[in-house]
Every structure is written in structure tokens, then in C-alpha cells.
Scaffold this motif. Structure first.
Motif, mmCIF file in Angstrom:
data_model
loop_
_atom_site.group_PDB
_atom_site.id
_atom_site.type_symbol
_atom_site.label_atom_id
_atom_site.label_comp_id
_atom_site.label_asym_id
_atom_site.label_seq_id
_atom_site.Cartn_x
_atom_site.Cartn_y
_atom_site.Cartn_z
ATOM 1 N N MET A 79 13.004 17.238 51.125
ATOM 2 C CA MET A 79 12.595 18.052 52.262
ATOM 3 C C MET A 79 13.443 17.680 53.474
ATOM 4 S SD MET A 79 8.853 18.347 54.082
ATOM 5 C CE MET A 79 8.089 18.756 52.505
ATOM 6 N N PRO A 80 13.981 18.663 54.191
ATOM 7 C CA PRO A 80 14.802 18.360 55.366
ATOM 8 C C PRO A 80 14.038 17.546 56.414
ATOM 9 C CG PRO A 80 15.078 20.643 54.723
ATOM 10 C CD PRO A 80 13.958 20.097 53.891
ATOM 11 N N ARG A 81 14.772 16.666 57.077
ATOM 12 C CA ARG A 81 14.171 15.788 58.083
ATOM 13 C C ARG A 81 13.509 16.589 59.199
ATOM 14 N NH1 ARG A 81 16.449 13.898 62.902
ATOM 15 N NH2 ARG A 81 15.591 11.924 63.700
ATOM 16 N N GLU A 82 14.142 17.689 59.604
ATOM 17 C CA GLU A 82 13.580 18.497 60.687
ATOM 18 C C GLU A 82 12.180 19.006 60.349
ATOM 19 O OE1 GLU A 82 18.087 19.085 60.827
ATOM 20 O OE2 GLU A 82 16.512 18.870 59.320
ATOM 21 N N ILE A 83 11.970 19.381 59.112
ATOM 22 C CA ILE A 83 10.661 19.886 58.714
ATOM 23 C C ILE A 83 9.627 18.766 58.723
ATOM 24 C CG2 ILE A 83 9.362 20.860 56.772
ATOM 25 C CD1 ILE A 83 11.731 22.615 56.159
ATOM 26 N N ARG A 84 10.013 17.572 58.319
ATOM 27 C CA ARG A 84 9.075 16.435 58.367
ATOM 28 C C ARG A 84 8.629 16.164 59.803
ATOM 29 N NH1 ARG A 84 12.856 14.043 54.739
ATOM 30 N NH2 ARG A 84 13.501 12.568 56.362
ATOM 31 N N VAL A 85 9.564 16.274 60.737
ATOM 32 C CA VAL A 85 9.222 16.058 62.151
ATOM 33 C C VAL A 85 8.255 17.143 62.630
ATOM 34 C CG1 VAL A 85 10.134 16.009 64.510
ATOM 35 C CG2 VAL A 85 11.363 14.854 62.658
ATOM 36 N N LEU A 86 8.512 18.395 62.250
ATOM 37 C CA LEU A 86 7.627 19.489 62.653
ATOM 38 C C LEU A 86 6.232 19.320 62.068
ATOM 39 C CD1 LEU A 86 10.033 22.548 62.307
ATOM 40 C CD2 LEU A 86 9.215 21.495 64.431
ATOM 41 N N MET A 110 12.693 27.676 62.152
ATOM 42 C CA MET A 110 13.338 26.515 61.562
ATOM 43 C C MET A 110 12.868 26.287 60.131
ATOM 44 S SD MET A 110 13.647 22.608 63.062
ATOM 45 C CE MET A 110 14.286 23.217 64.616
ATOM 46 N N ILE A 111 11.572 26.465 59.889
ATOM 47 C CA ILE A 111 11.040 26.265 58.537
ATOM 48 C C ILE A 111 11.602 27.314 57.588
ATOM 49 C CG2 ILE A 111 8.937 26.400 57.151
ATOM 50 C CD1 ILE A 111 7.480 25.046 59.489
ATOM 51 N N ALA A 112 11.662 28.572 58.022
ATOM 52 C CA ALA A 112 12.209 29.627 57.162
ATOM 53 C C ALA A 112 13.671 29.375 56.851
ATOM 54 C CB ALA A 112 12.035 30.982 57.838
ATOM 55 N N ARG A 113 14.415 28.863 57.822
ATOM 56 C CA ARG A 113 15.846 28.656 57.631
ATOM 57 C C ARG A 113 16.150 27.455 56.743
ATOM 58 N NH1 ARG A 113 19.406 25.581 60.528
ATOM 59 N NH2 ARG A 113 17.920 25.214 62.208
ATOM 60 N N LEU A 114 15.372 26.394 56.867
ATOM 61 C CA LEU A 114 15.706 25.150 56.198
ATOM 62 C C LEU A 114 14.991 24.944 54.870
ATOM 63 C CD1 LEU A 114 15.725 22.729 59.270
ATOM 64 C CD2 LEU A 114 17.698 23.735 58.110
ATOM 65 N N SER A 115 13.930 25.715 54.597
ATOM 66 C CA SER A 115 13.174 25.501 53.363
ATOM 67 C C SER A 115 13.956 26.007 52.148
ATOM 68 C CB SER A 115 11.828 26.232 53.424
ATOM 69 O OG SER A 115 11.028 25.737 54.471
ATOM 70 N N PRO A 116 14.149 25.176 51.113
ATOM 71 C CA PRO A 116 14.759 25.664 49.872
ATOM 72 C C PRO A 116 13.893 26.763 49.259
ATOM 73 C CG PRO A 116 14.702 23.258 49.919
ATOM 74 C CD PRO A 116 13.866 23.737 51.068
ATOM 75 N N PRO A 117 14.487 27.840 48.727
ATOM 76 C CA PRO A 117 13.697 28.951 48.194
ATOM 77 C C PRO A 117 12.677 28.530 47.148
ATOM 78 C CG PRO A 117 16.002 29.582 48.363
ATOM 79 C CD PRO A 117 15.933 28.115 48.682
ATOM 80 N N SER A 118 13.004 27.528 46.342
ATOM 81 C CA SER A 118 12.110 27.129 45.254
ATOM 82 C C SER A 118 10.874 26.390 45.722
ATOM 83 C CB SER A 118 12.871 26.243 44.252
ATOM 84 O OG SER A 118 13.332 25.056 44.888
#
Length: 386
Positions: free
Chosen positions: A1-8, A115-123
Motif C-alpha cells: 500500500m502506498p505510504r501516502e494512503i497509510r498517512v491518509l 489521491m486514493i483513486a490515483r494511487l490505489s492499485p486496481p486489484s
């Protein structure tokens, strides 16, 4: 999971704890200024109204300034408005300060969704959407209980506590995400923005607008504005039971969301969305006709679980429409506007019905809106996300 999403996700938890403090006492605080049920509901609606009006601006700001800057600015705006609510001297001031908070709320909501839509892997879009929402709702489990208990110390203290948690959340995002890249700045050629008109050509997006409206009406409107008033009028120690009910709603959400995210990623968005919204709507109808505290609390859990089962699929469905190679600040802002429109109309219209015909009819109409939102997904072809 991208770091930015963990912060959010961490910031969402902090924001939710504070919001949970004021949720059970906000309508009662409004009524302390000698206003009726509909006017108390307007305190919830005006927050959603300014979110609705400012959402297009938030989408443009996110594309132009970047998600982290808009997020921090939005959270700080809500912090200031919340502290001012605690100082409000009359109903008009409380209304104005809550309206100001709606501007900040749509700023951090749209930027976080982008940000979540952009960085989340489709799967794993469904699971990430579920984790983000679960973090928010987990914070809401403790918040309403504490907020209901703090009501005995006065209605103002929770607003000051909430303002403090918002400042902490803004600081967390500023320190950890201030250098984070954004989808459109420096990447416009690789990720061309999707227009709202283009998104409206996709049946999934049109259905999401309908279910988003229904969810806003019920979850962010009627649940927040009328459930506490119903509990206060129906039960002895209703203020405390209102806090417990909102916490149990959040608990039902938190339990069902991670499972729902996995189901959504494996089998598609339609089935969990339709079934969850239908269950939540029927449980909401039951709340308006109960005079039993245990049944009231059980229905709160069931309604929360249904809402939690639909939310990851709904958020992921909108992200699917945009895709990982596009930006969609305006598309996400328009979806958020549909949710906010429901949150505006729900408390006002249901509040008027409650004043004239009783809470049973108000909650029954809310259930009908939810079932119509679920039915909007019938024409959408069920498929696994790409």
C-alpha cells in the motif's frame, strides 16, 4: 500500500474521533437555542450545502495546487470553524460557523478521494476504500459515546476537543505528505483529466450518483440529525442512547467494511453495493417505529453494517470509472456533490415530516430513498474490476 494512503488512513482516524464527539450533541445544541426539529436538522444540512456549493472549486484546487496542500487547508478550515461553533452565542452564529466548516470539509474530502483513486492499485481498490472508511468509522465508535457523556458537562466542550484533533491531523499530513506528488501537476500529459461529461457516459458512474445521493440522505443526513432527536424524544436518558447508537452504527460499519472490500475486489461492485444499501434502508425504517431500547440499538448495528458493506464498492466503482491513468478531481467532486445533496435534503424534508407526521414516516421515507438508490444499479452489468 502506498505510504501516502497509510498517512491518509491515520489522519482519517484522528478526524473521526473528534467528529464523533460532536455528532450526538450537535442537534441538541441547536435546539438549546429554542428552535424546532427541522431547524435543528438545518445545522446538519447547511454543512452539506456549503460542501455541495464548494465541491467544484475543491476539484479545481486539487488539480491546480495538489492534494496535500488542499487537504491541509481544508482540515485547518474545519478546525477553526469548529472552535468558533463552541463559542457560538445564538442559532444564527452556529449556523454560519457550521457552514464555514463545510467548505473545509469538501476540500479535504475531495483531495483525499483524488489521491486514493490515483494511487490505489486496481486489484485492491475495494480493500483500500474499505480500510480508509474503516479508519474513519473506527474513530467514530469511541467518539459518540464520549460525546454523549460529555453532554452532561455542556454542549460546548466537545467542539473544542474536536478542533484540537483536527489541528493534529493537519500537522500529520503536512509533515508527512508535503513533498508528495500529485496526479496533474507535472503529469498532465501522462494522466489527462477526465471530464464530468465523459464520466456521465458510463452507467456505473450514473448509478453511483444515485446511490451516493441515497447514502448521503440516510447516513450523513438523517442518521446524524434525526436519530439523536428521535432517541432523545423516545427514551429516558435518550442523549446517552443516541451516542451509543451512533457508536454502534460505526461499529457495524467497521466490522463489515474490510470484508466488503474483498468481496468487491473479487466479484465486482454491484452485488455488495445493492445488498448493503437495501439492508441499511430497511433497518433505518425499523428505527422510526421502535419504542424498545435494545431493538433500537440492534437496528443501529444492522444499519451500520449494511452501509459499511456498500461503501467500499461505491468508492471503488467511481475510481474504476476514472482509472489509474487519469485524474478526476472534478469527477470525484461531482460524485461528492450527489452525496452532499442527499445530506442537505434529508434532514430538512425528513425533519418536516417528523414534525407533522412523526418519526416513523420520516424514517420510512428515508428507507424508500435508499431502496431506489439500490435499484439504480440494476441496469449496470456486474463484472470483476480490471
Amino acid at each position: 500500500m502506498p505510504r501516502e494512503i497509510r498517512v491518509l488512513i491515520a489522519a482519517a482516524f484522528l478526524i473521526a474521533i473528534g467528529f464523533g464527539l460532536i455528532a450526538p450533541i450537535l442537534p441538541q445544541f441547536a435546539r438549546s437555542f429554542d428552535v424546532g426539529v427541522a431547524a435543528a436538522g438545518m445545522i446538519v444540512s447547511v454543512f452539506a450545502l456549503t460542501r455541495l456549493l464548494f465541491a467544484p472549486v475543491s476539484g479545481r484546487l486539487t488539480d491546480r495546487l495538489g492534494e496535500p496542500a488542499v487537504y491541509v487547508g481544508g482540515v485547518l478550515t474545519v478546525a477553526v470553524s469548529t472552535l468558533l461553533c463552541g463559542l457560538a452565542g445564538d442559532y444564527a452564529q452556529l449556523m454560519f460557523f457550521r457552514a464555514l466548516g463545510g467548505i473545509g470539509s469538501t476540500m479535504f474530502t475531495v483531495s483525499a478521494m483524488t489521491m486514493i483513486a490515483r494511487l490505489s492499485p486496481p486489484s485492491m481498490r475495494g480493500r483500500i476504500s474499505g480500510m480508509y472508511a474503516t479508519a474513519f468509522l473506527t474513530g467514530n465508535i469511541a467518539g459518540p459515546i464520549v460525546g454523549g457523556l460529555l453532554a452532561g458537562l455542556g454542549y460546548r466542550l466537545p467542539f473544542f476537543i474536536y478542533g484540537g484533533t483536527l489541528v493534529v491531523a493537519a500537522g500529520l499530513v503536512f509533515v508527512l505528505l508535503r513533498h508528495a506528488g500529485t496526479g496533474s501537476r507535472g503529469n498532465a500529459a501522462a494522466k489527462p483529466p477526465m471530464s464530468v461529461r465523459e464520466a456521465l457516459g458510463v452507467s456505473t458512474y450514473r448509478a453511483a450518483l444515485c446511490s451516493g445521493f441515497a447514502n448521503g440522505w440516510s447516513t450523513f443526513g438523517v442518521r446524524t440529525a434525526l436519530v439523536p432527536l428521535f432517541a432523545a424524544q423516545t427514551f429516558i436518558h435518550g442523549d446517552a442512547y443516541a451516542g451509543v447508537a451512533l457508536a454502534l452504527f460505526a461499529a457495524g460499519n467497521a466490522v463489515s467494511q474490510p470484508f466488503a472490500g474483498r468481496v468487491s475486489d473479487l466479484y465486482g461492485r454491484r452485488v455488495p453495493l445493492m445488498s448493503g444499501l437495501a439492508v441499511a434502508s430497511l433497518a433505518m425504517a425499523g428505527i422510526g417505529f421502535t419504542s424498545s431500547v435494545p431493538l433500537f440499538l440492534v437496528l443501529a448495528v444492522v444499519s451500520g453494517a449494511g452501509t459499511g458493506f456498500m461503501n467500499p464498492a461505491q468508492q471503488a466503482a467511481v475510481a474504476d470509472v476514472i482509472g489509474a491513468d487519469r485524474t478526476g478531481g472534478k469527477v470525484l467532486a461531482t460524485f461528492q456533490m450527489s452525496v452532499d445533496l442527499g445530506a442537505i435534503l434529508g434532514p430538512v424534508l425528513a425533519g418536516l415530516i417528523a414534525d407533522r407526521l412523526g418519526f416513523g414516516f420520516a424514517f420510512g421515507m428515508t428507507a424508500a430513498i435508499g431502496l431506489l438508490g439500490a435499484a439504480a444499479w440494476l441496469p449496470v452489468r456486474a463484472r470483476r474490476p480490471a
